[in-house]
Write a protein that holds these residues in place. Sequence first.
Motif, PDB file in Angstrom:
ATOM      1  N   ASN A  29       0.824  -1.213   0.000  1.00  0.00           N
ATOM      2  CA  ASN A  29       0.000   0.000   0.000  1.00  0.00           C
ATOM      3  C   ASN A  29       0.859   1.265   0.000  1.00  0.00           C
ATOM      4  OD1 ASN A  29      -2.577   1.299   0.059  1.00  0.00           O
ATOM      5  ND2 ASN A  29      -2.170   1.806   2.195  1.00  0.00           N
ATOM      6  N   SER A  30       1.956   1.248   0.759  1.00  0.00           N
ATOM      7  CA  SER A  30       2.819   2.429   0.824  1.00  0.00           C
ATOM      8  C   SER A  30       3.454   2.731  -0.537  1.00  0.00           C
ATOM      9  CB  SER A  30       3.910   2.238   1.881  1.00  0.00           C
ATOM     10  OG  SER A  30       4.698   1.093   1.573  1.00  0.00           O
ATOM     11  N   PHE A  31       3.817   1.677  -1.289  1.00  0.00           N
ATOM     12  CA  PHE A  31       4.381   1.884  -2.621  1.00  0.00           C
ATOM     13  C   PHE A  31       3.338   2.465  -3.557  1.00  0.00           C
ATOM     14  CE2 PHE A  31       5.063   0.582  -6.986  1.00  0.00           C
ATOM     15  CZ  PHE A  31       6.363   1.004  -7.217  1.00  0.00           C
ATOM     16  N   LYS A  32       2.128   1.916  -3.517  1.00  0.00           N
ATOM     17  CA  LYS A  32       1.064   2.413  -4.380  1.00  0.00           C
ATOM     18  C   LYS A  32       0.788   3.886  -4.116  1.00  0.00           C
ATOM     19  CE  LYS A  32      -3.771   1.971  -5.610  1.00  0.00           C
ATOM     20  NZ  LYS A  32      -5.045   1.379  -5.288  1.00  0.00           N
ATOM     21  N   ARG A  33       0.717   4.239  -2.849  1.00  0.00           N
ATOM     22  CA  ARG A  33       0.448   5.631  -2.484  1.00  0.00           C
ATOM     23  C   ARG A  33       1.563   6.556  -2.972  1.00  0.00           C
ATOM     24  NH1 ARG A  33      -0.742   5.392   3.409  1.00  0.00           N
ATOM     25  NH2 ARG A  33       0.658   3.959   2.837  1.00  0.00           N
ATOM     26  N   GLU A  34       2.818   6.147  -2.744  1.00  0.00           N
ATOM     27  CA  GLU A  34       3.951   6.962  -3.177  1.00  0.00           C
ATOM     28  C   GLU A  34       3.978   7.084  -4.704  1.00  0.00           C
ATOM     29  OE1 GLU A  34       8.824   7.175  -2.720  1.00  0.00           O
ATOM     30  OE2 GLU A  34       7.757   5.404  -1.996  1.00  0.00           O
ATOM     31  N   PHE A  35       3.717   5.992  -5.412  1.00  0.00           N
ATOM     32  CA  PHE A  35       3.698   5.975  -6.873  1.00  0.00           C
ATOM     33  C   PHE A  35       2.615   6.904  -7.401  1.00  0.00           C
ATOM     34  CE2 PHE A  35       2.697   4.093 -11.019  1.00  0.00           C
ATOM     35  CZ  PHE A  35       3.963   3.888 -11.552  1.00  0.00           C
ATOM     36  N   LYS A  36       1.422   6.803  -6.829  1.00  0.00           N
ATOM     37  CA  LYS A  36       0.281   7.608  -7.265  1.00  0.00           C
ATOM     38  C   LYS A  36       0.532   9.100  -7.020  1.00  0.00           C
ATOM     39  CE  LYS A  36      -4.721   7.504  -7.046  1.00  0.00           C
ATOM     40  NZ  LYS A  36      -5.871   6.749  -6.561  1.00  0.00           N
ATOM     41  N   VAL A  37       1.044   9.434  -5.853  1.00  0.00           N
ATOM     42  CA  VAL A  37       1.332  10.837  -5.519  1.00  0.00           C
ATOM     43  C   VAL A  37       2.426  11.386  -6.438  1.00  0.00           C
ATOM     44  CG1 VAL A  37       2.330  12.353  -3.739  1.00  0.00           C
ATOM     45  CG2 VAL A  37       0.533  10.709  -3.138  1.00  0.00           C
ATOM     46  N   TYR A  38       3.481  10.599  -6.650  1.00  0.00           N
ATOM     47  CA  TYR A  38       4.565  11.055  -7.504  1.00  0.00           C
ATOM     48  C   TYR A  38       4.074  11.289  -8.929  1.00  0.00           C
ATOM     49  CZ  TYR A  38       9.030  11.453  -9.838  1.00  0.00           C
ATOM     50  OH  TYR A  38      10.080  11.915 -10.593  1.00  0.00           O
ATOM     51  N   ALA A  39       3.276  10.371  -9.451  1.00  0.00           N
ATOM     52  CA  ALA A  39       2.729  10.533 -10.801  1.00  0.00           C
ATOM     53  C   ALA A  39       1.917  11.826 -10.889  1.00  0.00           C
ATOM     54  CB  ALA A  39       1.872   9.331 -11.177  1.00  0.00           C
ATOM     55  N   ALA A  40       1.079  12.059  -9.911  1.00  0.00           N
ATOM     56  CA  ALA A  40       0.246  13.264  -9.902  1.00  0.00           C
ATOM     57  C   ALA A  40       1.103  14.521  -9.834  1.00  0.00           C
ATOM     58  CB  ALA A  40      -0.737  13.226  -8.739  1.00  0.00           C
ATOM     59  N   GLU A  41       2.131  14.502  -9.000  1.00  0.00           N
ATOM     60  CA  GLU A  41       3.024  15.660  -8.882  1.00  0.00           C
ATOM     61  C   GLU A  41       3.737  15.960 -10.206  1.00  0.00           C
ATOM     62  OE1 GLU A  41       4.276  15.278  -4.163  1.00  0.00           O
ATOM     63  OE2 GLU A  41       5.601  14.472  -5.695  1.00  0.00           O
ATOM     64  N   GLN A  42       3.997  14.922 -10.969  1.00  0.00           N
ATOM     65  CA  GLN A  42       4.692  15.084 -12.246  1.00  0.00           C
ATOM     66  C   GLN A  42       3.735  15.350 -13.406  1.00  0.00           C
ATOM     67  OE1 GLN A  42       8.106  15.210 -12.370  1.00  0.00           O
ATOM     68  NE2 GLN A  42       7.780  15.135 -10.156  1.00  0.00           N
ATOM     69  N   GLY A  43       2.435  15.326 -13.121  1.00  0.00           N
ATOM     70  CA  GLY A  43       1.445  15.549 -14.168  1.00  0.00           C
ATOM     71  C   GLY A  43       1.285  14.364 -15.094  1.00  0.00           C
ATOM     72  N   LEU A  44       1.560  13.177 -14.566  1.00  0.00           N
ATOM     73  CA  LEU A  44       1.485  11.949 -15.345  1.00  0.00           C
ATOM     74  C   LEU A  44       0.379  11.046 -14.816  1.00  0.00           C
ATOM     75  CD1 LEU A  44       5.289  11.063 -15.344  1.00  0.00           C
ATOM     76  CD2 LEU A  44       3.981  11.912 -17.294  1.00  0.00           C
ATOM     77  N   THR A  45      -0.118  10.182 -15.675  1.00  0.00           N
ATOM     78  CA  THR A  45      -0.989   9.120 -15.182  1.00  0.00           C
ATOM     79  C   THR A  45      -0.083   8.036 -14.615  1.00  0.00           C
ATOM     80  OG1 THR A  45      -0.973   7.863 -17.241  1.00  0.00           O
ATOM     81  CG2 THR A  45      -2.686   9.571 -17.006  1.00  0.00           C
ATOM     82  N   MET A  46      -0.646   7.170 -13.820  1.00  0.00           N
ATOM     83  CA  MET A  46       0.140   6.061 -13.288  1.00  0.00           C
ATOM     84  C   MET A  46       0.628   5.168 -14.429  1.00  0.00           C
ATOM     85  SD  MET A  46      -2.017   5.310  -9.793  1.00  0.00           S
ATOM     86  CE  MET A  46      -1.261   3.752  -9.490  1.00  0.00           C
ATOM     87  N   LEU A  47      -0.186   4.985 -15.444  1.00  0.00           N
ATOM     88  CA  LEU A  47       0.212   4.188 -16.603  1.00  0.00           C
ATOM     89  C   LEU A  47       1.401   4.817 -17.319  1.00  0.00           C
ATOM     90  CD1 LEU A  47      -0.124   1.899 -18.634  1.00  0.00           C
ATOM     91  CD2 LEU A  47      -1.906   3.258 -19.739  1.00  0.00           C
ATOM     92  N   ASP A  48       1.357   6.127 -17.511  1.00  0.00           N
ATOM     93  CA  ASP A  48       2.466   6.807 -18.185  1.00  0.00           C
ATOM     94  C   ASP A  48       3.757   6.692 -17.378  1.00  0.00           C
ATOM     95  OD1 ASP A  48       0.890   7.582 -20.327  1.00  0.00           O
ATOM     96  OD2 ASP A  48       0.391   9.515 -19.430  1.00  0.00           O
TER      97      ASP A  48
END
Length: 65
Positions: A29-48
Amino acid sequence: MESDRAIRRKTAQKSDSVDLQTLNFKVPNSFKREFKVYAAEQGLTMLDLLKEGFELSKKKRGASK
């Protein structure tokens, strides 16, 4: 003038209209949260972000396309 993030998002939306398949794997869960937040901060989708990371990993390891 559009930002780099806006351009990447538009490009990703166009390229992602192809036949998408589900990729199933579990992560902490911690990885998913960090991944999702980082993607959003970078203006990317999680898929991208996943695709970008995969391309960088292939380059690093010398894999061919």
